[in-house]
Design a protein around this motif. Structure first.
Motif, PDB file in Angstrom:
ATOM      1  N   ALA A 151       2.129   2.262  11.714  1.00 31.78           N
ATOM      2  CA  ALA A 151       2.763   1.050  12.232  1.00 31.78           C
ATOM      3  C   ALA A 151       3.004   0.142  11.032  1.00 31.78           C
ATOM      4  O   ALA A 151       2.095  -0.060  10.214  1.00 31.78           O
ATOM      5  N   ILE A 152       4.205  -0.370  10.909  1.00 31.07           N
ATOM      6  CA  ILE A 152       4.589  -1.167   9.737  1.00 31.07           C
ATOM      7  C   ILE A 152       4.763  -2.622  10.140  1.00 31.07           C
ATOM      8  O   ILE A 152       5.543  -2.936  11.053  1.00 31.07           O
ATOM      9  N   ASP A 153       4.033  -3.507   9.456  1.00 32.25           N
ATOM     10  CA  ASP A 153       4.093  -4.944   9.755  1.00 32.25           C
ATOM     11  C   ASP A 153       4.571  -5.691   8.512  1.00 32.25           C
ATOM     12  O   ASP A 153       3.856  -5.787   7.513  1.00 32.25           O
ATOM     13  N   ASP A 154       5.806  -6.207   8.577  1.00 30.95           N
ATOM     14  CA  ASP A 154       6.357  -6.991   7.470  1.00 30.95           C
ATOM     15  C   ASP A 154       6.610  -8.431   7.902  1.00 30.95           C
ATOM     16  O   ASP A 154       7.483  -9.103   7.368  1.00 30.95           O
ATOM     17  N   SER A 155       5.818  -8.900   8.861  1.00 35.41           N
ATOM     18  CA  SER A 155       6.034 -10.233   9.432  1.00 35.41           C
ATOM     19  C   SER A 155       5.469 -11.348   8.540  1.00 35.41           C
ATOM     20  O   SER A 155       5.711 -12.522   8.798  1.00 35.41           O
ATOM     21  N   SER A 156       4.712 -10.989   7.502  1.00 35.66           N
ATOM     22  CA  SER A 156       4.177 -11.995   6.583  1.00 35.66           C
ATOM     23  C   SER A 156       4.586 -11.618   5.163  1.00 35.66           C
ATOM     24  O   SER A 156       5.369 -10.688   4.952  1.00 35.66           O
ATOM     25  N   GLU A 157       4.045 -12.321   4.185  1.00 27.04           N
ATOM     26  CA  GLU A 157       4.373 -12.014   2.796  1.00 27.04           C
ATOM     27  C   GLU A 157       3.829 -10.658   2.377  1.00 27.04           C
ATOM     28  O   GLU A 157       4.340 -10.032   1.455  1.00 27.04           O
ATOM     29  N   LYS A 158       2.774 -10.197   3.033  1.00 28.67           N
ATOM     30  CA  LYS A 158       2.185  -8.898   2.725  1.00 28.67           C
ATOM     31  C   LYS A 158       2.776  -7.824   3.633  1.00 28.67           C
ATOM     32  O   LYS A 158       3.019  -8.057   4.813  1.00 28.67           O
ATOM     33  N   LEU A 159       3.017  -6.659   3.058  1.00 31.42           N
ATOM     34  CA  LEU A 159       3.456  -5.507   3.839  1.00 31.42           C
ATOM     35  C   LEU A 159       2.215  -4.698   4.194  1.00 31.42           C
ATOM     36  O   LEU A 159       1.528  -4.167   3.322  1.00 31.42           O
ATOM     37  N   ILE A 160       1.918  -4.609   5.505  1.00 28.82           N
ATOM     38  CA  ILE A 160       0.700  -3.952   5.980  1.00 28.82           C
ATOM     39  C   ILE A 160       1.057  -2.721   6.810  1.00 28.82           C
ATOM     40  O   ILE A 160       1.844  -2.812   7.763  1.00 28.82           O
ATOM     41  N   LEU A 161       0.464  -1.593   6.460  1.00 27.14           N
ATOM     42  CA  LEU A 161       0.635  -0.351   7.215  1.00 27.14           C
ATOM     43  C   LEU A 161      -0.676  -0.055   7.925  1.00 27.14           C
ATOM     44  O   LEU A 161      -1.749  -0.149   7.328  1.00 27.14           O
ATOM     45  N   THR A 162      -0.589   0.299   9.202  1.00 26.71           N
ATOM     46  CA  THR A 162      -1.789   0.561  10.006  1.00 26.71           C
ATOM     47  C   THR A 162      -1.740   1.972  10.567  1.00 26.71           C
ATOM     48  O   THR A 162      -0.683   2.440  11.010  1.00 26.71           O
ATOM     49  N   SER A 163      -2.885   2.641  10.549  1.00 21.63           N
ATOM     50  CA  SER A 163      -2.979   3.963  11.167  1.00 21.63           C
ATOM     51  C   SER A 163      -4.456   4.282  11.396  1.00 21.63           C
ATOM     52  O   SER A 163      -5.319   3.408  11.277  1.00 21.63           O
ATOM     53  N   HIS A 164      -4.750   5.543  11.721  1.00 24.32           N
ATOM     54  CA  HIS A 164      -6.148   5.945  11.892  1.00 24.32           C
ATOM     55  C   HIS A 164      -6.312   7.436  11.631  1.00 24.32           C
ATOM     56  O   HIS A 164      -5.415   8.232  11.890  1.00 24.32           O
ATOM     57  N   PHE A 165      -7.485   7.753  11.095  1.00 25.15           N
ATOM     58  CA  PHE A 165      -7.888   9.137  10.897  1.00 25.15           C
ATOM     59  C   PHE A 165      -8.715   9.596  12.092  1.00 25.15           C
ATOM     60  O   PHE A 165      -9.296   8.773  12.815  1.00 25.15           O
ATOM     61  N   ALA A 166      -8.829  10.886  12.280  1.00 28.88           N
ATOM     62  CA  ALA A 166      -9.877  11.420  13.151  1.00 28.88           C
ATOM     63  C   ALA A 166     -11.206  11.073  12.499  1.00 28.88           C
ATOM     64  O   ALA A 166     -11.339  11.084  11.265  1.00 28.88           O
ATOM     65  N   ALA A 167     -12.190  10.722  13.297  1.00 31.04           N
ATOM     66  CA  ALA A 167     -13.487  10.288  12.759  1.00 31.04           C
ATOM     67  C   ALA A 167     -14.111  11.336  11.835  1.00 31.04           C
ATOM     68  O   ALA A 167     -14.836  10.992  10.901  1.00 31.04           O
ATOM     69  N   ALA A 168     -13.817  12.608  12.073  1.00 28.43           N
ATOM     70  CA  ALA A 168     -14.402  13.678  11.257  1.00 28.43           C
ATOM     71  C   ALA A 168     -13.688  13.877   9.926  1.00 28.43           C
ATOM     72  O   ALA A 168     -14.160  14.646   9.073  1.00 28.43           O
ATOM     73  N   ASN A 169     -12.574  13.192   9.713  1.00 28.20           N
ATOM     74  CA  ASN A 169     -11.790  13.379   8.493  1.00 28.20           C
ATOM     75  C   ASN A 169     -12.479  12.683   7.314  1.00 28.20           C
ATOM     76  O   ASN A 169     -12.608  11.459   7.284  1.00 28.20           O
ATOM     77  N   GLU A 170     -12.889  13.442   6.330  1.00 31.65           N
ATOM     78  CA  GLU A 170     -13.640  12.887   5.204  1.00 31.65           C
ATOM     79  C   GLU A 170     -12.808  11.953   4.333  1.00 31.65           C
ATOM     80  O   GLU A 170     -13.363  11.158   3.563  1.00 31.65           O
ATOM     81  N   GLN A 171     -11.484  12.012   4.433  1.00 36.24           N
ATOM     82  CA  GLN A 171     -10.654  11.160   3.579  1.00 36.24           C
ATOM     83  C   GLN A 171     -10.949   9.674   3.794  1.00 36.24           C
ATOM     84  O   GLN A 171     -10.828   8.875   2.870  1.00 36.24           O
TER      85      GLN A 171
END
Length: 202
Positions: free
Chosen positions: A43-63
Motif C-alpha cells: 500500500a503506497i501512501d504519498d499523502s505527506s512529505e514522506k513516501l510510506i510503503l506498508t505491507s506484511h510478512f508471514a510471521a514465520a518469515n525470517e526476513q
C-alpha cells in the motif's frame, strides 16, 4: 541501479503513480552478508512529505528480523517485453528487452502496536478491494486477532526512489511504431501495457 542517461525516469509524481499501479514488488534485505527477498503487495501512501510503503510478512518469515537493521531495497518491475531486432532498419541489430522499473530504498519499521497493525491491514484492504471492507468489518474479532498473530506488519519509509524507462528511446520513431504495433497485437496484457508506455513517450 545503473541507468543510462537516455533511459532515466526522473519525474517523482510519475514514479509514485507507477508503483501504485504495479504495487506487487520484491523487498530485498541483507542477512549475514547475503541478500534475502520476499514478494509482497504494498500500500503506497504519498499523502505527506514522506513516501510510506506498508505491507506484511508471514510471521514465520525470517526476513522480518532484519528489515530494521539496515537499508532494504524494494523493486517494482512491470511491464516488460522481449523486443525483436526484426523491427529495426539495420540488419546488424540484436534483440533487447524493454521495461520500466522503480527501485525504492529505505528502512522498515515493524508495527508492534495492535491498533496500528489493524490500521495497516485496513490500508491494504482499501488499496486493493474497498468492497471487501464491509465483510472484513463483520468478521469475528477472534478471527481477526488470530489472523493478525500470523503476520508481521511493517512500514517502509522511502529515502531514495530511482527509476528507469527503457522504451526503445535509442531507436527511430518509425522503428518504435513497429515495436508498438507488434506489442499491441499480442494477447499478453503486460505487453499491451508496455506498448502504451512506449506510445506515450514518443
Amino acid at each position: 541501479m545503473f541507468i543510462p542517461d537516455i533511459f532515466k525516469f526522473e519525474d517523482i509524481t510519475e514514479k509514485i503513480a507507477f508503483i501504485k499501479q504495479y504495487s506487487f514488488a520484491s523487498i530485498i534485505t541483507v542477512k549475514d552478508g547475503l541478500p534475502i527477498a520476499t514478494h509482497l503487495p504494498f500500500a503506497i501512501d504519498d499523502s505527506s512529505e514522506k513516501l510510506i510503503l506498508t505491507s506484511h510478512f508471514a510471521a514465520a518469515n525470517e526476513q522480518a528480523k532484519f528489515i530494521e537493521e539496515s537499508i532494504s531495497l524494494i523493486i517494482f518491475s512491470e511491464p516488460h517485453a522481449y523486443i525483436s531486432p526484426t523491427h529495426y532498419d539495420k540488419i546488424e541489430s540484436v534483440p533487447t528487452w524493454d521495461y520500466i522499473t522503480v527501485h525504492a530504498y529505505g528502512k522498515a519499521k515493524i508495527i508492534t502496536d495492535e491498533n496500528l497493525k489493524y490500521k495497516a491491514l485496513e490500508k491494504m484492504i482499501m488499496s486493493y478491494e474497498q468492497s471487501y471492507k464491509e465483510q472484513w468489518d463483520n468478521l469475528p474479532d477472534k478471527f481477526k486477532k488470530g489472523m493478525m498473530r500470523g503476520i508481521t506488519a511493517f512500514e517502509f519509509e522511502v529515502t531514495d526512489l530511482q527509476g528507469q524507462k527503457k522504451l526503445s528511446q535509442n531507436k527511430s520513431e518509425t522503428e518504435r511504431q513497429r515495436i508498438i504495433q507488434n506489442l499491441e497485437k499480442n494477447i499478453n496484457t503486460v505487453e499491451k501495457d508496455l506498448a502504451r508506455f512506449i506510445r506515450d513517450s514518443i
